[in-house]
Design a protein around this motif. Sequence first.
Motif, PDB file in Angstrom:
ATOM      1  N   VAL A 150       5.761  -0.386  -8.513  1.00 49.02           N
ATOM      2  CA  VAL A 150       5.336  -1.607  -7.822  1.00 49.02           C
ATOM      3  C   VAL A 150       6.142  -2.768  -8.383  1.00 49.02           C
ATOM      4  O   VAL A 150       6.072  -3.051  -9.586  1.00 49.02           O
ATOM      5  CB  VAL A 150       3.832  -1.856  -8.007  1.00 49.02           C
ATOM      6  N   LEU A 182      -1.631  -3.158  -4.297  1.00 45.25           N
ATOM      7  CA  LEU A 182      -0.985  -2.636  -5.503  1.00 45.25           C
ATOM      8  C   LEU A 182      -0.480  -3.759  -6.392  1.00 45.25           C
ATOM      9  O   LEU A 182      -0.038  -4.824  -5.909  1.00 45.25           O
ATOM     10  CB  LEU A 182       0.150  -1.699  -5.119  1.00 45.25           C
ATOM     11  N   SER A 184       0.831  -1.200   0.000  1.00 42.32           N
ATOM     12  CA  SER A 184       0.000   0.000   0.000  1.00 42.32           C
ATOM     13  C   SER A 184       0.866   1.252   0.000  1.00 42.32           C
ATOM     14  O   SER A 184       2.001   1.240   0.481  1.00 42.32           O
ATOM     15  CB  SER A 184      -0.891   0.033   1.244  1.00 42.32           C
ATOM     16  N   ASP A 227       0.115  -0.981 -11.750  1.00 47.15           N
ATOM     17  CA  ASP A 227      -0.156   0.333 -11.166  1.00 47.15           C
ATOM     18  C   ASP A 227       1.065   1.242 -11.226  1.00 47.15           C
ATOM     19  O   ASP A 227       0.979   2.423 -10.874  1.00 47.15           O
ATOM     20  CB  ASP A 227      -0.589   0.197  -9.705  1.00 47.15           C
ATOM     21  N   VAL A 240      -9.069   0.358 -10.752  1.00 50.75           N
ATOM     22  CA  VAL A 240      -8.646   0.605  -9.373  1.00 50.75           C
ATOM     23  C   VAL A 240      -9.807   0.529  -8.387  1.00 50.75           C
ATOM     24  O   VAL A 240      -9.589   0.587  -7.163  1.00 50.75           O
ATOM     25  CB  VAL A 240      -7.937   1.965  -9.227  1.00 50.75           C
ATOM     26  N   MET A 255      -3.871   3.766  -1.777  1.00 51.33           N
ATOM     27  CA  MET A 255      -3.746   2.710  -2.770  1.00 51.33           C
ATOM     28  C   MET A 255      -3.380   1.408  -2.064  1.00 51.33           C
ATOM     29  O   MET A 255      -2.308   1.318  -1.459  1.00 51.33           O
ATOM     30  CB  MET A 255      -2.686   3.063  -3.811  1.00 51.33           C
ATOM     31  N   ARG A 291      -9.821  -0.942  -4.735  1.00 49.39           N
ATOM     32  CA  ARG A 291      -8.462  -0.973  -4.205  1.00 49.39           C
ATOM     33  C   ARG A 291      -7.973   0.408  -3.796  1.00 49.39           C
ATOM     34  O   ARG A 291      -7.197   0.536  -2.850  1.00 49.39           O
ATOM     35  CB  ARG A 291      -7.491  -1.560  -5.239  1.00 49.39           C
ATOM     36  N   PHE A 292      -8.395   1.434  -4.506  1.00 48.15           N
ATOM     37  CA  PHE A 292      -7.964   2.806  -4.243  1.00 48.15           C
ATOM     38  C   PHE A 292      -9.117   3.591  -3.626  1.00 48.15           C
ATOM     39  O   PHE A 292     -10.284   3.376  -3.976  1.00 48.15           O
ATOM     40  CB  PHE A 292      -7.546   3.490  -5.534  1.00 48.15           C
TER      41      PHE A 292
END
Length: 115
Positions: A113, A85, A17, A89, A63, A82, A66-67
């Motif tokens: 990432v 990941l 994250s 991304d 996203v 975020m 997740r975001f």
Amino acid sequence: QVQLVESGGGLVQAGGSLRLSCAVSGTTFSVNTMDWYRQGPGKEREFVARISSGGRTNYADSVNGRFTASRDNAKNTVYLQMNSLKAEDTAVYYCRALGTGREWWGQGTQVTVSS
């Protein structure tokens, strides 16, 4: 004028994250909606998330879930949390401020990432 400064990017392993921040200064009363965009290597800049002045959010399908975008109006700062990941991304993340007939962009912050 409005100035935007992003921060919080870095290198993270897949599944990890990060929280990005975008500090807004200048004539902040001109700003209502804030967006996050990103541009991956060799890709077009793409929309990631939006947060309205009232806190309503919407996200790109890639996203969503997740975001999370949020804003602290007292600090004139918007955030992008975020999670989970993925390698895809990886990008430079930009915030954009929208006013009436105007827009402003930050300089971007790199998110990498590793898989």
